[in-house]
Design an enzyme around this catalytic site. Structure first.
Site, PDB file in Angstrom:
ATOM      1  N   GLY A 195      -8.969 -10.449   0.132  1.00 16.98           N
ATOM      2  CA  GLY A 195      -8.811 -10.441   1.503  1.00 16.98           C
ATOM      3  C   GLY A 195      -7.697 -11.019   1.565  1.00 16.98           C
ATOM      4  O   GLY A 195      -7.299 -11.265   3.906  1.00 16.98           O
TER       5      GLY A 195
ATOM      6  N   ASP B 211      -2.517  -6.671   9.046  1.00 20.49           N
ATOM      7  CA  ASP B 211      -1.339  -6.793   7.500  1.00 20.49           C
ATOM      8  C   ASP B 211      -0.640  -6.675   7.442  1.00 20.49           C
ATOM      9  O   ASP B 211       0.095  -7.380   6.875  1.00 20.49           O
ATOM     10  CB  ASP B 211      -3.735  -6.478   6.569  1.00 20.49           C
ATOM     11  CG  ASP B 211      -4.473  -6.930   6.777  1.00 20.49           C
ATOM     12  OD1 ASP B 211      -4.697  -7.613   7.427  1.00 20.49           O
ATOM     13  OD2 ASP B 211      -5.550  -5.927   6.119  1.00 20.49           O
TER      14      ASP B 211
ATOM     15  N   GLU C 276      -1.230   3.720   4.511  1.00 19.63           N
ATOM     16  CA  GLU C 276      -2.334   2.679   3.665  1.00 19.63           C
ATOM     17  C   GLU C 276      -4.004   3.859   4.229  1.00 19.63           C
ATOM     18  O   GLU C 276      -4.497   4.700   3.894  1.00 19.63           O
ATOM     19  CB  GLU C 276      -3.116   1.386   4.495  1.00 19.63           C
ATOM     20  CG  GLU C 276      -4.237   1.219   4.117  1.00 19.63           C
ATOM     21  CD  GLU C 276      -3.874  -0.045   2.764  1.00 19.63           C
ATOM     22  OE1 GLU C 276      -5.440  -0.947   2.674  1.00 19.63           O
ATOM     23  OE2 GLU C 276      -3.024  -1.007   2.546  1.00 19.63           O
TER      24      GLU C 276
ATOM     25  N   ASP D 114      -8.166  -5.816  15.597  1.00 17.89           N
ATOM     26  CA  ASP D 114      -6.859  -5.362  15.629  1.00 17.89           C
ATOM     27  C   ASP D 114      -7.073  -3.696  16.015  1.00 17.89           C
ATOM     28  O   ASP D 114      -6.008  -2.875  16.343  1.00 17.89           O
ATOM     29  CB  ASP D 114      -5.962  -5.903  14.199  1.00 17.89           C
ATOM     30  CG  ASP D 114      -6.576  -5.304  13.016  1.00 17.89           C
ATOM     31  OD1 ASP D 114      -7.412  -4.884  12.649  1.00 17.89           O
ATOM     32  OD2 ASP D 114      -5.619  -4.688  11.914  1.00 17.89           O
TER      33      ASP D 114
END
Length: 372
Positions: free
Chosen positions: A109, A157, A145, A22
């Site tokens: 995860g 995510d 983040e 990603d």
């Protein structure tokens, strides 16, 4: 001011295939889970955000005028970072009480951090009476983040957490940040998620190091051909020009380029119902993550190999950032219980850790409800 109480939730996620691509501009195939972080939020008419948790005795108060100052708050830095970034993007932050109830297993995860960030920003929108824009929220949560928490993750995510759709995966183009929904139909097979239960922390693991290695590879390959990101390369083109890369860097980049090809083939196999091909792609993905990207480790390898050894399993791989966390396996529906018993016994004998299997559905992303 609206002083009503609301419940705002955002989802954890599982990634079917497309791992560690990603942040290299690749396409990924995540899905939102029915595991959620849910916030009970009530505006309080003050200049403070009061945080509490259903699972912790701690309480933390954030001053809206000093949101930059909470980077060392163990349990509140994700919330403070999300509020800080949202504020800096020009949004109004109003005082509120937020009680967090996170059902996404921590350190699994499955992106508990993304669920917390996305739901926090969504709750701040509701408190301020703003419209919810899931994509905008996802991008802000990723920024929080990256810049506040210090975890240099890609967009997958947070995007999956915000934009998920029940019973669908998302083919997400991380370069363009655009996605299409893909119905999840595994025929006679079921997706089984298993946690290796090895404690891990991606911020202090080698995740950021891997990202730097891919950036190094990109810079060297750009001297050979015109590309914006590693995902622009086909495997054939990569083979032609990769001689400029040092051995380790070449391995890292080869994982990214070959994983992007596996995502393309996975889409093909899902659209034609070829589950055996999809299973083979999961196995190949794990092998590359182990040998080329080196982000698995003994526990994830033991768990994936135990799964692959069961006759009813057609494919298994680690999912998420690695260094611990979960595997996903495609298993015949009529053999799931036998599979779990077999894997559990073999894995625990090899590692000493128990396995946790999660029964969850593919769910929606952000959900807002008035609290009764």
């Amino acid at each position: 001011m609206n002083m009503k109480s609301y419940k705002i939730s955002a989802a954890g996620r599982v990634n079917l295939i497309g791992e560690h691509v990603d942040y290299c501009g690749g396409k990924v195939l995540p899905a939102a889970l029915s595991f959620k972080n849910t916030i009970k939020m009530t505006p309080n008419g003050t200049n403070f955000i009061n945080l509490s948790w259903t699972t912790l005795p701690d309480k933390v108060t954030l001053d809206i005028d000093k949101l930059a100052e909470y980077k060392d708050e163990k349990y509140a830095k994700y919330q403070a970072g999300s509020a800080y970034v949202w504020q800096r993007l020009g949004h109004k932050i109003v005082g509120c009480d937020m009680e967090y109830d996170c059902k996404v297993p921590f350190g699994s995860g499955l992106s508990s951090s993304a669920a917390i960030e996305v739901s926090t920003i969504a709750a701040l929108c509701v408190a301020a009476g703003e419209e919810i824009n899931p994509k905008e929220i996802a991008l802000a949560a990723q920024k929080a983040e990256n810049e506040y928490v210090g975890m240099n993750c890609g967009i997958m995510d947070q995007y999956a957490s915000a934009c998920g759709k029940k019973n669908h995966a998302m083919l997400l183009n991380c370069k363009a940040v655009e996605s299409v929904y893909v119905p999840i139909e595994f025929g006679d097979y079921q997706l089984v998620i298993a946690n290796c239960n090895k404690p891990h922390d991606l911020v202090t693991s080698k995740y950021n190091e891997r990202r730097q290695e891919t950036e190094q590879a990109l810079a060297l390959l750009q001297t050979q051909t015109k590309i914006d990101c590693l995902a622009d390369l086909t495997v054939t083109k990569f083979d032609e020009i990769s001689r400029v890369l040092p051995t380790i860097i070449r391995k890292r980049a080869y994982h990214v380029v070959s994983e992007c090809e596996r995502v393309r083939l996975a889409m093909q196999s899902m659209s034609t119902g070829n589950m055996l091909m999809l299973g083979e792609l999961l196995n190949a993905s794990h092998k590359s993550l182990r040998d080329n990207y080196e982000v698995t480790g003994k526990e994830l390898d033991s768990l994936a190999f135990a799964a692959q050894a069961h006759p009813a399993c057609i494919g298994s791989r680690m999912t998420g950032g690695g260094f611990g966390g979960c595997t996903i396996s495609l298993v015949r529906k009529d053999s799931v219980e036998d599979f779990k018993k077999f894997v559990s016994e073999r894995y625990t004998k090899e590692t000493g850790y128990p396995v946790t299997f999660y029964d969850c559905e593919i769910g929606d992303g952000i959900i807002v409800e008035e609290n009764d």
